[in-house]
Design a protein around this motif. Structure first.
Motif, PDB file in Angstrom:
ATOM      1  N   SER A  54     -67.654 125.185  28.482  1.00 20.04           N
ATOM      2  CA  SER A  54     -66.576 126.498  27.838  1.00 20.04           C
ATOM      3  C   SER A  54     -66.516 127.132  28.147  1.00 20.04           C
ATOM      4  O   SER A  54     -67.994 127.869  28.423  1.00 20.04           O
ATOM      5  N   LYS A  55     -65.294 128.341  27.684  1.00 24.35           N
ATOM      6  CA  LYS A  55     -65.697 129.023  28.081  1.00 24.35           C
ATOM      7  C   LYS A  55     -66.408 129.718  26.849  1.00 24.35           C
ATOM      8  O   LYS A  55     -66.139 129.719  25.289  1.00 24.35           O
ATOM      9  N   GLY A  56     -67.172 131.237  27.431  1.00 20.94           N
ATOM     10  CA  GLY A  56     -67.607 131.184  25.882  1.00 20.94           C
ATOM     11  C   GLY A  56     -69.615 131.299  26.077  1.00 20.94           C
ATOM     12  O   GLY A  56     -70.007 131.442  25.240  1.00 20.94           O
ATOM     13  N   ASP A  57     -69.619 130.613  26.833  1.00 17.05           N
ATOM     14  CA  ASP A  57     -71.052 130.175  27.129  1.00 17.05           C
ATOM     15  C   ASP A  57     -71.524 131.462  27.128  1.00 17.05           C
ATOM     16  O   ASP A  57     -71.550 132.342  28.204  1.00 17.05           O
ATOM     17  N   LYS A  83     -75.387 136.381  30.187  1.00 17.57           N
ATOM     18  CA  LYS A  83     -73.513 136.667  30.991  1.00 17.57           C
ATOM     19  C   LYS A  83     -72.712 135.829  29.428  1.00 17.57           C
ATOM     20  O   LYS A  83     -73.807 134.723  30.098  1.00 17.57           O
ATOM     21  N   ILE A  84     -71.628 136.261  29.123  1.00 15.29           N
ATOM     22  CA  ILE A  84     -71.092 135.405  28.455  1.00 15.29           C
ATOM     23  C   ILE A  84     -70.225 135.012  29.445  1.00 15.29           C
ATOM     24  O   ILE A  84     -69.315 135.776  30.154  1.00 15.29           O
ATOM     25  N   GLU A  85     -69.870 133.680  29.610  1.00 14.11           N
ATOM     26  CA  GLU A  85     -68.928 132.884  30.301  1.00 14.11           C
ATOM     27  C   GLU A  85     -67.496 133.547  30.093  1.00 14.11           C
ATOM     28  O   GLU A  85     -67.229 133.440  29.093  1.00 14.11           O
ATOM     29  N   GLY A  86     -66.947 133.999  31.020  1.00 15.03           N
ATOM     30  CA  GLY A  86     -65.336 133.722  31.293  1.00 15.03           C
ATOM     31  C   GLY A  86     -65.518 136.173  31.415  1.00 15.03           C
ATOM     32  O   GLY A  86     -64.215 136.652  31.827  1.00 15.03           O
ATOM     33  N   SER A 133     -85.258 137.858  27.824  1.00 17.59           N
ATOM     34  CA  SER A 133     -83.702 137.247  27.915  1.00 17.59           C
ATOM     35  C   SER A 133     -82.701 136.009  27.538  1.00 17.59           C
ATOM     36  O   SER A 133     -82.408 135.727  26.747  1.00 17.59           O
ATOM     37  N   GLN A 134     -84.229 135.413  27.886  1.00 20.59           N
ATOM     38  CA  GLN A 134     -83.542 133.887  27.066  1.00 20.59           C
ATOM     39  C   GLN A 134     -83.749 133.913  25.505  1.00 20.59           C
ATOM     40  O   GLN A 134     -82.789 133.474  25.266  1.00 20.59           O
ATOM     41  N   ALA A 135     -85.073 134.529  24.830  1.00 17.39           N
ATOM     42  CA  ALA A 135     -84.695 134.861  23.350  1.00 17.39           C
ATOM     43  C   ALA A 135     -83.404 135.226  22.752  1.00 17.39           C
ATOM     44  O   ALA A 135     -82.893 134.855  21.941  1.00 17.39           O
ATOM     45  N   LYS A 136     -83.158 136.525  24.121  1.00 18.99           N
ATOM     46  CA  LYS A 136     -81.656 137.199  23.337  1.00 18.99           C
ATOM     47  C   LYS A 136     -80.485 135.825  23.624  1.00 18.99           C
ATOM     48  O   LYS A 136     -79.642 135.446  22.468  1.00 18.99           O
ATOM     49  N   GLY A 137     -79.955 135.698  24.511  1.00 17.37           N
ATOM     50  CA  GLY A 137     -79.726 134.565  24.923  1.00 17.37           C
ATOM     51  C   GLY A 137     -79.185 133.453  24.091  1.00 17.37           C
ATOM     52  O   GLY A 137     -78.249 132.721  23.623  1.00 17.37           O
ATOM     53  N   ARG A 138     -80.874 132.721  23.665  1.00 20.71           N
ATOM     54  CA  ARG A 138     -81.172 131.470  22.792  1.00 20.71           C
ATOM     55  C   ARG A 138     -80.030 131.676  21.114  1.00 20.71           C
ATOM     56  O   ARG A 138     -79.041 131.359  21.015  1.00 20.71           O
ATOM     57  N   GLU A 139     -80.103 133.040  20.869  1.00 22.00           N
ATOM     58  CA  GLU A 139     -79.925 133.521  19.450  1.00 22.00           C
ATOM     59  C   GLU A 139     -78.132 134.278  19.610  1.00 22.00           C
ATOM     60  O   GLU A 139     -77.934 134.130  18.737  1.00 22.00           O
ATOM     61  N   MET A 140     -77.913 134.513  20.900  1.00 24.46           N
ATOM     62  CA  MET A 140     -76.351 134.448  21.139  1.00 24.46           C
ATOM     63  C   MET A 140     -76.189 133.119  20.928  1.00 24.46           C
ATOM     64  O   MET A 140     -74.625 133.264  20.526  1.00 24.46           O
ATOM     65  N   ALA A 141     -76.353 132.489  21.401  1.00 18.92           N
ATOM     66  CA  ALA A 141     -75.664 130.990  21.889  1.00 18.92           C
ATOM     67  C   ALA A 141     -75.418 130.276  21.174  1.00 18.92           C
ATOM     68  O   ALA A 141     -74.329 130.068  20.115  1.00 18.92           O
ATOM     69  N   VAL A 190     -71.831 127.953  21.521  1.00 21.83           N
ATOM     70  CA  VAL A 190     -71.318 127.551  22.544  1.00 21.83           C
ATOM     71  C   VAL A 190     -73.429 127.046  23.109  1.00 21.83           C
ATOM     72  O   VAL A 190     -74.265 127.408  22.206  1.00 21.83           O
ATOM     73  N   GLU A 191     -73.048 126.785  24.550  1.00 21.94           N
ATOM     74  CA  GLU A 191     -74.189 125.931  24.814  1.00 21.94           C
ATOM     75  C   GLU A 191     -75.280 127.444  25.806  1.00 21.94           C
ATOM     76  O   GLU A 191     -74.208 128.087  26.122  1.00 21.94           O
ATOM     77  N   HIS A 192     -76.284 126.816  25.623  1.00 19.80           N
ATOM     78  CA  HIS A 192     -76.956 127.988  26.143  1.00 19.80           C
ATOM     79  C   HIS A 192     -77.659 128.127  27.445  1.00 19.80           C
ATOM     80  O   HIS A 192     -78.131 126.685  27.935  1.00 19.80           O
ATOM     81  N   LEU A 193     -76.766 128.417  29.088  1.00 14.79           N
ATOM     82  CA  LEU A 193     -77.675 127.929  30.071  1.00 14.79           C
ATOM     83  C   LEU A 193     -78.631 129.097  30.548  1.00 14.79           C
ATOM     84  O   LEU A 193     -78.027 130.162  31.083  1.00 14.79           O
ATOM     85  N   ILE A 194     -79.501 128.526  31.238  1.00 17.92           N
ATOM     86  CA  ILE A 194     -80.384 129.889  31.771  1.00 17.92           C
ATOM     87  C   ILE A 194     -80.606 128.927  33.156  1.00 17.92           C
ATOM     88  O   ILE A 194     -81.411 128.047  33.884  1.00 17.92           O
ATOM     89  N   HIS A 195     -80.882 130.034  34.062  1.00  8.91           N
ATOM     90  CA  HIS A 195     -81.021 130.087  35.677  1.00  8.91           C
ATOM     91  C   HIS A 195     -81.826 130.115  35.846  1.00  8.91           C
ATOM     92  O   HIS A 195     -83.341 130.933  35.507  1.00  8.91           O
ATOM     93  N   ASN A 196     -82.858 129.532  36.891  1.00  6.96           N
ATOM     94  CA  ASN A 196     -83.529 130.064  38.138  1.00  6.96           C
ATOM     95  C   ASN A 196     -83.214 131.222  38.798  1.00  6.96           C
ATOM     96  O   ASN A 196     -82.451 131.630  38.683  1.00  6.96           O
TER      97      ASN A 196
END
Length: 75
Positions: A2-5, A18-21, A35-43, A48-54
């Motif tokens: 969804s938009k906003g992940d 980065k917020i999707e969209g 970065s993962q910790a910040k992203g987790r908190e944001m999600a 919304v969903e948190h996607l962690i890229h390689n």
């Protein structure tokens, strides 16, 4: 998806969220774990969903907010 992940992804030799969209990254970090910790908190805050890229940009892990919140309460 969804938009906003929230996506945690490689960015200019480091990592970013980065917020999707959105055109721009929300924040950056030197280490992936930071970065993962910040992203987790944001999600969690955005519910919304948190996607962690390689490092190569592929999605390595994705976590739904419901799972994140349940894990936080279990601690």
């Amino acid at each position: 998806m969804s938009k906003g992940d929230v996506h945690t992804l490689p960015h200019k030799g480091g990592w970013a969220n980065k917020i999707e969209g959105s055109r721009r990254v929300a924040n950056t970090a030197v280490k992936k774990t930071e970065s993962q910790a910040k992203g987790r908190e944001m999600a969690i805050n955005r519910k919304v969903e948190h996607l962690i890229h390689n490092k190569d940009g592929t999605i390595g892990q994705r976590t739904a907010t419901a799972m994140i919140c349940a894990g936080a309460r279990a601690r």
